[in-house]
Design a protein around this motif. Structure first.
Motif, PDB file in Angstrom:
ATOM      1  N   GLU A   1       7.129   2.530  -2.556  1.00 49.97           N
ATOM      2  CA  GLU A   1       6.945   3.438  -3.683  1.00 49.97           C
ATOM      3  C   GLU A   1       8.108   3.374  -4.686  1.00 49.97           C
ATOM      4  O   GLU A   1       8.309   4.269  -5.493  1.00 49.97           O
ATOM      5  CB  GLU A   1       6.689   4.863  -3.158  1.00 49.97           C
ATOM      6  CG  GLU A   1       5.224   4.996  -2.722  1.00 49.97           C
ATOM      7  CD  GLU A   1       4.898   6.169  -1.780  1.00 49.97           C
ATOM      8  OE1 GLU A   1       3.813   6.733  -1.949  1.00 49.97           O
ATOM      9  OE2 GLU A   1       5.693   6.500  -0.908  1.00 49.97           O
TER      10      GLU A   1
ATOM     11  N   HIS B   1      10.583  12.478  -1.926  1.00 52.07           N
ATOM     12  CA  HIS B   1       9.142  12.392  -1.699  1.00 52.07           C
ATOM     13  C   HIS B   1       8.843  12.637  -0.221  1.00 52.07           C
ATOM     14  O   HIS B   1       9.429  11.989   0.646  1.00 52.07           O
ATOM     15  CB  HIS B   1       8.628  11.008  -2.108  1.00 52.07           C
ATOM     16  CG  HIS B   1       7.215  10.739  -1.672  1.00 52.07           C
ATOM     17  ND1 HIS B   1       6.197  11.659  -1.846  1.00 52.07           N
ATOM     18  CD2 HIS B   1       6.648   9.668  -1.063  1.00 52.07           C
ATOM     19  CE1 HIS B   1       5.069  11.147  -1.362  1.00 52.07           C
ATOM     20  NE2 HIS B   1       5.312   9.947  -0.870  1.00 52.07           N
TER      21      HIS B   1
ATOM     22  N   HIS C   1       5.554  13.975   2.753  1.00 53.00           N
ATOM     23  CA  HIS C   1       4.138  14.241   3.013  1.00 53.00           C
ATOM     24  C   HIS C   1       4.063  15.607   3.700  1.00 53.00           C
ATOM     25  O   HIS C   1       3.518  15.734   4.794  1.00 53.00           O
ATOM     26  CB  HIS C   1       3.541  13.151   3.901  1.00 53.00           C
ATOM     27  CG  HIS C   1       3.610  11.776   3.298  1.00 53.00           C
ATOM     28  ND1 HIS C   1       3.614  10.632   4.043  1.00 53.00           N
ATOM     29  CD2 HIS C   1       3.681  11.366   2.006  1.00 53.00           C
ATOM     30  CE1 HIS C   1       3.689   9.571   3.243  1.00 53.00           C
ATOM     31  NE2 HIS C   1       3.730   9.997   1.997  1.00 53.00           N
TER      32      HIS C   1
ATOM     33  N   HIS D   1      -2.085  13.097  -0.806  1.00 53.72           N
ATOM     34  CA  HIS D   1      -1.064  12.134  -0.431  1.00 53.72           C
ATOM     35  C   HIS D   1       0.272  12.814  -0.095  1.00 53.72           C
ATOM     36  O   HIS D   1       0.781  12.668   1.008  1.00 53.72           O
ATOM     37  CB  HIS D   1      -0.903  11.091  -1.559  1.00 53.72           C
ATOM     38  CG  HIS D   1       0.257  10.160  -1.381  1.00 53.72           C
ATOM     39  ND1 HIS D   1       0.431   9.027  -2.138  1.00 53.72           N
ATOM     40  CD2 HIS D   1       1.317  10.194  -0.557  1.00 53.72           C
ATOM     41  CE1 HIS D   1       1.542   8.401  -1.766  1.00 53.72           C
ATOM     42  NE2 HIS D   1       2.091   9.095  -0.809  1.00 53.72           N
TER      43      HIS D   1
HETATM   44 ZN   LIG Z   1       3.959   8.683   0.201  1.00 55.00          ZN
END
Ligand SMILES: [Zn+2]
Length: 683
Positions: free
Chosen positions: A125, A139, A141, A200
């Protein structure tokens, strides 16, 4: 969710890294990455990533604008500065003007712009981090955020909870398109503190590491508070009165999820189990609508590589009718495998280039009334699958408490499961010869037992180590990894408990090394019966007891198996005053043959090793000294008193056991490891 940021900790880490020449920004990036990575409600097993934009000298000493972003293969919980490779930022930003960029090109461009050419691959990413202007970007989840977005009403719920604080990005597979879309969403409202990537995960940004981190915690807390208003729980299904325990279920499950090897007759592709239960798991698996909410797909797409899209659903195991349960499990596994193959074929048909199918076996099994099993080619993989399954249960339970859980369309999950960059995360190690097999070893803490354990571990087996000496076997398990079980093999209950424990921890047994033994001596003509009986108890009946328990479990699995006996040269070449030891060992040799004879039809092999004169085995230091003296030899010559003139070691014996564990066409055999002794040769 509470912030775990502590000024003092941040400061001490920064000054510690400063001594190694690491800039404060990078040190703080490490600090909050660890804070995020250590909370399973935010990040699990390699999921999530972080970055910081800063200046640092390149290899020529020239100050360069870089993006330090989490490297593939690093776990955020224990990340180090080396786990955040620096990529030149300018070329990454230049890619923003492109209309298309393949995943392979992204990887190549990223690698080409690493400051340190030996650094790991930057996260998949990376472009998303580059295209967003925030200095620090986090980031995750996060479980609570997924519960909000994984719903038909997910977008509405996010707006309700976050207002304009976070931008919303529709689901797009990670890669160039997602990075561009996320940047566009941000640019449409640069005041946002972060982005929710629907179905996501979540991104937050900040000028400082603390700000980005605190914004993450605040956003997750807001989601948690919204979820806390949900009241709906799953109504429970009716279950049988008496349920079979995990130890009884696991071998059946494991057998149903084993695949016969097409190429090598007698070989199997076996999985290892990891059992989980508890109030949350039971509330979920006992639900009346389990077959609906458990079969909708993963909670965030990168879980597919660990758990596949769907768990396998089993019926509740009625202890009164295990024959039916066994049939049902095999049926369920067959259906799962057929469906997976069909899923692969249909999606593979519409894409280029064509993919190679992964094994079609389930990675998670749900058992109403009992709990869940993670499955994997190693205990580690099984644990990861179980962790992710528990995480999915938390997300789905909360999503259903305020609405309805919804995953992504199958084609998106397929794209993720077979995405080359995700597949790379799993590594490409070649598998070891005993991969996926569980080896139970008795007398494991002794010299030969420990050598066998080491050899089998190196060959990829999972170890269940049994010994009477608790402290010694625990120490061995700690050093090798594996289960330590205190077991007295002369006690039937102790043996069955040890097998049950092994099944609970690994799912079953494939190789049983019946090794425990001890020597009794005495003039046969003058011997007390008791001495002989004691020796028979350990040197014969215990072998029978262990073999019987092993065969029962192997038959429940239905994937064959391997019995290994530590016999002795005494079985064929008696020594004076060694009668009490040699006679039960002679019976054990015949026991091995009897098992070979009667269990060949089940694919279960039985073999033995006749070793002689092994230091630390039956031979204590004192015995060696006494016997050497009795023969007028020094110790070294006594130990080498064989045709080859070589000392036999525990490792030599272990090598013979390892050979038998892998020799799929050999049963009823004895391998002699004694340096050569014609009188002890088998005829
Ligand atoms: Zn991710």
């Amino acid at each position: 969710m509470k912030s775990r940021w502590r000024d003092a900790e941040a400061k001490s880490l920064t000054s510690r890294y400063a001594q190694q020449g690491i800039a404060a920004d990078l040190a703080l990036r490490v600090y909050t990455s660890r804070l995020l990575g250590q909370d399973p409600k935010l990040v699990l097993h390699g999921g999530g990533n972080t970055s910081v934009k800063m200046r640092m000298p390149d290899l020529l000493g020239e100050e360069t604008e870089v993006l330090c972003v989490k490297g593939s293969g690093w776990d955020m919980a224990e990340i180090e500065p080396a786990g955040l490779p620096a990529v030149r930022l300018k070329p990454l930003l230049q890619m923003k003007t492109r209309t298309h960029l393949s995943d392979e090109d992204i990887v190549r461009l990223q690698r080409a712009n690493l400051l340190d050419p030996s650094a790991p691959n930057p996260s998949v990413e990376t472009l998303l981090h580059a295209f967003l202007p925030g200095k620090f970007i986090d980031h995750t989840h996060a479980t609570a955020v997924l519960s909000l977005t994984d719903q038909p009403e997910g977008e509405k719920l996010c707006r309700e909870v976050y207002g304009g604080r976070l931008g919303l990005v529709p689901y797009i597979m990670p890669g160039f398109d997602l990075a561009k879309k996320a940047a566009r969403v941000f640019e449409s409202d640069p005041a946002v503190e972060g982005l929710v990537l629907l179905k996501h995960g979540i991104f937050t940004f900040g000028d400082s590491a603390q700000q980005a981190y605190e914004r993450m915690i605040a956003a997750v807390t807001a989601a948690e508070e919204r979820l806390a208003r949900g009241r709906r729980t799953f109504s429970a299904a009716i279950l049988p009165k008496r349920l079979a325990p995990a130890a009884e279920i696991a071998p059946i499950l494991r057998g149903a999820c084993g695949l016969k090897d097409d190429k090598v007759e007698g070989a199997w592709r076996r999985l290892i189990c990891e059992f989980r239960s508890g109030p949350e798991v039971l509330h979920y698996v006992n639900g009346k609508e389990l077959s609906r909410y458990s079969q909708l797909g993963v909670v965030t797409p990168d879980h597919t590589i660990r758990t596949k899209n769907l768990p396998m659903l089993l019926p509740a195991p009625d202890a009164a009718n295990m024959a039916q349960f066994r049939k049902d499990v095999h049926e369920a596994a067959k259906t799962f495998i057929d469906r997976y193959k069909a899923y692969f074929t249909s999606h593979n048909a519409r894409i280029e280039p064509k993919k190679r199918p992964l094994d079609p076996l389930p990675r998670v099994a749900l058992v109403p009334g009992v709990g869940l099993f993670g499955l994997g080619r190693s205990k580690k993989d099984a644990r990861i699958a179980a962790d992710i399954a528990e995480n999915a249960i938390a997300v789905i339970t909360d999503a259903e408490s305020i609405g309805r859980f919804e995953s992504l369309p199958e084609k998106d999950l397929f794209a993720m499961e077979y995405w080359s960059l995700e597949q790379a995360k799993l590594g490409k190690e070649t598998e070891k010869p005993l991969q996926g097999q569980v080896a139970l070893i008795t007398g494991a803490a002794g010299a030969i037992g420990a050598a066998v354990a080491r050899a089998f571990k190196a060959a990829g087996a999972e170890l269940s180590l049994l010994d009477k000496d608790t402290a010694a076997v625990e120490k061995l398990a700690q050093s090798l990894g594996g289960l330590a079980v205190t077991c007295d093999v002369t006690d039937g209950e102790s043996v069955s408990t040890a097998f049950a424990r092994t099944a609970e921890i690994f799912g079953g047994v494939d190789i049983a090394v019946s090794n425990a033994g001890a020597a009794w001596q005495g003039d046969i003509a003058e011997l007390e019966d008791d001495v002989l009986r004691q020796s028979f108890e350990l040197n014969f009946f215990a072998h029978q007891r262990v073999a019987q328990a092993a065969v029962r479990m192997m038959r429940a699995q239905g994937m064959g198996g391997c019995l290994l006996f530590n016999v002795s040269k005494q079985a064929v070449n008696p020594g004076p005053e060694f009668g009490p030891y040699g006679m039960p060992k002679a019976a054990t040799l015949l026991l091995m043959r009897q098992y070979a004879l009667e269990c060949g039809k089940d694919g279960i092999r039985a073999n033995g090793v006749n070793a002689d004169r092994v230091r630390g085995g039956l031979l204590t230091k004192e015995m060696i000294a006494a016997r050497a003296k009795a023969r007028g030899l020094n110790e070294a010559d006594y130990m080498r008193g064989n045709l080859l003139g070589r000392e036999v070691t525990a490792e030599d014996v272990a090598a013979a056991f390892l050979y038998h564990a892998t020799a799929l066409k050999t049963t009823g055999d004895i391998t002699t490891v004694d340096g050569g002794n014609v009188a002890a040769a088998l005829r």
